[in-house]
Design an enzyme around this catalytic site. Structure first.
Site, PDB file in Angstrom:
ATOM      1  N   CYS A 171      48.249  40.957  39.299  1.00  9.34           N
ATOM      2  CA  CYS A 171      48.093  40.249  40.577  1.00  9.34           C
ATOM      3  C   CYS A 171      49.391  39.527  40.978  1.00  9.34           C
ATOM      4  O   CYS A 171      50.316  40.176  41.439  1.00  9.34           O
ATOM      5  CB  CYS A 171      46.889  39.327  40.547  1.00  9.34           C
ATOM      6  SG  CYS A 171      46.224  39.050  42.193  1.00  9.34           S
ATOM      7  N   HIS A 208      42.653  43.042  39.004  1.00  5.41           N
ATOM      8  CA  HIS A 208      42.508  42.406  37.689  1.00  5.41           C
ATOM      9  C   HIS A 208      41.678  43.304  36.779  1.00  5.41           C
ATOM     10  O   HIS A 208      40.443  43.174  36.732  1.00  5.41           O
ATOM     11  CB  HIS A 208      41.802  41.056  37.832  1.00  5.41           C
ATOM     12  CG  HIS A 208      42.571  40.055  38.623  1.00  5.41           C
ATOM     13  ND1 HIS A 208      43.309  39.064  38.035  1.00  5.41           N
ATOM     14  CD2 HIS A 208      42.715  39.886  39.956  1.00  5.41           C
ATOM     15  CE1 HIS A 208      43.885  38.328  38.969  1.00  5.41           C
ATOM     16  NE2 HIS A 208      43.535  38.803  40.152  1.00  5.41           N
ATOM     17  N   GLU A 235      41.333  43.103  33.737  1.00  5.22           N
ATOM     18  CA  GLU A 235      40.731  42.350  32.622  1.00  5.22           C
ATOM     19  C   GLU A 235      39.239  42.081  32.790  1.00  5.22           C
ATOM     20  O   GLU A 235      38.510  41.973  31.810  1.00  5.22           O
ATOM     21  CB  GLU A 235      41.469  41.027  32.394  1.00  5.22           C
ATOM     22  CG  GLU A 235      41.396  39.994  33.518  1.00  5.22           C
ATOM     23  CD  GLU A 235      42.517  40.131  34.551  1.00  5.22           C
ATOM     24  OE1 GLU A 235      43.139  41.216  34.613  1.00  5.22           O
ATOM     25  OE2 GLU A 235      42.762  39.161  35.298  1.00  5.22           O
TER      26      GLU A 235
HETATM   27  N1  GLN Z   1      48.433  34.074  44.840  1.00  4.95           N
HETATM   28  C1  GLN Z   1      48.402  35.488  44.992  1.00  4.95           C
HETATM   29  C2  GLN Z   1      47.519  35.920  46.151  1.00  4.95           C
HETATM   30  O1  GLN Z   1      46.730  35.157  46.618  1.00  4.95           O
HETATM   31  C3  GLN Z   1      47.956  36.160  43.698  1.00  4.95           C
HETATM   32  C4  GLN Z   1      46.539  35.875  43.355  1.00  4.95           C
HETATM   33  C5  GLN Z   1      46.216  36.159  41.911  1.00  4.95           C
HETATM   34  O2  GLN Z   1      47.128  36.284  41.080  1.00  4.95           O
HETATM   35  N2  GLN Z   1      44.943  36.209  41.587  1.00  4.95           N
HETATM   36  O3  GLN Z   1      47.601  37.040  46.611  1.00  4.95           O
END
Ligand code: GLN
Length: 542
Positions: free
Chosen positions: A382, A507, A509
């Site tokens: 992310c 994600h 995970e």
């Molecule tokens: N802050 C980033 C976004 O909002 C990444 C979010 C995250 O890592 N879950 O896109």
């Protein structure tokens, strides 16, 4: 008829109530029963999405886009099921719906009260969770510790449910802590006695006590707990500290918990099939290699704020017969200390996990740059994907490239807010959330890892790769090997000329299981191991 098992906690929080509840689920599941699980959080937030993970632990994302309590992740990993978001009930949700109905006029003429209106709403939600899935057993974990003011309506609802559903359909498990005093080395049962007294005052007599302790509970304290807490001795179970949490169901079932549960709930007697689970547990307890990972983030974001990332890494390591050690690298320190950056050289791989806000991001970019230039295996998740894109853009001459989350005035905003996010005013549940379909390009590392070209992975973000820079980035060698179905959103970045350089907007995970690691995490760990063993580029699933 669904059976309800309520799990409460005593003495203090953080003693592994969720793991105990999930283990009870596993014990019933290996006997062929259909099990579901729910978690009650007695706070006023509608969901966990707006809470700080540093204080409250990770925000877990469900397949249907819920931002919920991390214990649901434990249930998914133990039971290998996808749990819908409404299985995480909060006081915020309960009150919101009752107050909404009051305004609509549903209770005209009546005084709306905690008992019966709030408790009825709670019971109705619990029954709905259990019956909708036609489960044989529904585990309902009540968050917090018995004695908290906040959880009283839930305990009251749980008490009423036994009267309404019948004795043999409702069971109460109380998980407590049995501390040892250093001086005398004695296992102390008084805190357990007090916490059960508290429960009984509310009208709940626990059927089963699970005592968490460093060492197995000795005969004397066990007898004492049975006597003072008014339970049979064979209903007092011991859950000592062990090597891997996944062993807990086995530890409890060896004490005949499965038999006790099925007897008490009048469930059919079935033989437990532990074969697969034992195999999984063995893979965690007999490692042949060791891998060291540098997790580069904000120093304060410890243990519980990345439970699923840690677990996914452990699943992958177990799959590769490896023991894993994860070191936290404070990226703010990397920002102006060159020698701190050098410490990365002693690790087998670098990981930059998800995150929000700008603090420490330049340090994260430095860590990514270090890994890329030295060809260390890299995994970005992310924010770790977005910053990898930023780092790559800077390396091809887009000098102050950035994400507009970090620098709204960046000359090259290679990561930008998603167009539909610009209109968002409310912060709760408004990110791009949950599972979305992703299409993988043929011949890529992503395809090798997933062994299919259509996948569903879970998301939680507001920013994305700015399509305006795609041409420039890909011409310079960046491969966006997976995109959303429309092809407009970048989901995976890989650099094929590197040993292993892989980053995902999603994600992985959240869908990793102890016996089935998430493919990106598996790929990363396999690469770390192969590189350490001096092998050529990693072969996956060989
Ligand atoms: N802050 C980033 C976004 O909002 C990444 C979010 C995250 O890592 N879950 O896109």
């Amino acid at each position: 008829m669904t059976k309800f098992i309520f799990v409460t906690g005593g003495v203090m929080s953080g003693i592994g109530k969720g793991v105990t509840a999930a283990s009870i689920g596993k014990i019933l599941q290996v006997r062929g029963f259909k099990v579901t699980a729910a978690k009650i959080d007695p706070y006023l937030n509608v969901d966990a999405g707006t809470m700080n993970p540093i204080i409250h632990g990770e925000v877990f994302v469900t397949e249907d886009g819920g931002e919920i309590d991390m214990d649901i992740g434990t249930y998914e990993r133990f039971l290998d099921i996808n749990i819908p978001k409404d299985h995480n009930m909060t006081t915020g949700q309960v009150y919101l719906s009752v107050i909404d109905r009051e305004r609509r006029g549903d209770f005209l003429g009546r005084c709306v009260q905690i008992i019966p209106h709030i408790t009825d709403e709670i019971k109705q939600r619990i029954v709905q969770i259990a019956t909708r899935n036609s489960s044989d057993v529904a585990l309902i974990e009540i968050g917090g510790t018995v004695g908290d003011i906040e959880s009283l309506p839930y305990l009251e609802a749980a008490r009423q449910m036994k009267l309404e559903q019948g004795y043999e359909n409702v069971l109460y498990v109380h998980v407590t802590l049995v501390p040892v005093l250093d001086v005398v080395g004695e296992q102390k049962t008084k805190p357990t006695q007090h916490s059960v007294q508290e429960l009984r005052r509310i009208g709940i007599q626990p059927d089963i006590i699970v005592a968490r302790s460093q060492k197995p509970l000795l005969a004397e304290p066990k007898k004492k707990i049975a006597l003072f807490c008014n339970v049979e001795e064979k209903a007092v179970f011991t859950s000592p500290d062990i090597q891997t949490v996944y062993e807990t169901p086995l530890v409890l079932d060896r004490q005949n918990l499965g038999e006790y549960l099925t007897e008490r709930l009048k469930l059919s007697r079935r033989k437990a099939n532990w074969t697969d689970w034992e195999k999984t547990v063995n893979s965690f307890t007999n490692p042949r290699h060791e891998i060291r990972i540098a997790m580069c983030g904000k120093y304060t974001e410890l243990a519980d704020s990345y439970v699923s990332v840690n677990e996914a890494l452990r699943h992958a390591a177990a799959f590769c017969n490896s023991k894993l050690s994860i070191d936290w690298i404070e990226t703010e320190v990397l920002e102006d200390d060159a020698s701190a950056l050098q410490t990365l050289s002693k690790f087998d791989g670098v990981l930059v996990p998800g995150g929000f806000g700008s603090r420490g991001t330049e340090g994260k970019i430095k860590a990514i740059n270090y890994a890329r230039l030295r060809d260390m295996p890299y995994l970005g998740i992310c924010l770790g994907f977005q910053l990898a894109t930023v780092e790559f853009a800077r390396s091809i001459g887009l000098q102050d490239a950035n994400s507009t989350e970090i620098d709204p005035d960046a000359t090259y905003p290679v990561i930008d807010i998603m167009p539909e996010q610009k209109r968002v005013e409310y912060k709760g549940a408004t990110m791009r959330l949950g599972a979305h379909e992703i299409t993988i390009s043929p011949g890529t590392i992503a395809e090798k890892l997933y062994r299919t070209r259509r996948i569903y992975e879970r998301h939680r973000h507001r920013y994305e790769v700015n399509p305006g820079y795609l041409d420039q980035l890909t011409k310079a060698g960046a491969v966006f090997s997976a995109r959303n179905t429309e092809g407009t959103r970048m989901e995976i970045l890989e650099l094929p000329d590197k040993y292993f350089y892989f980053a995902t907007q999603f994600h992985g995970e959240f869908k990793s299981r102890p016996n089935r690691p998430s493919p990106p995490y598996y790929g990363f760990i396999k690469a770390c191991l192969d590189k350490k063993l001096g092998m050529p580029k990693p072969q996956f699933w060989a």
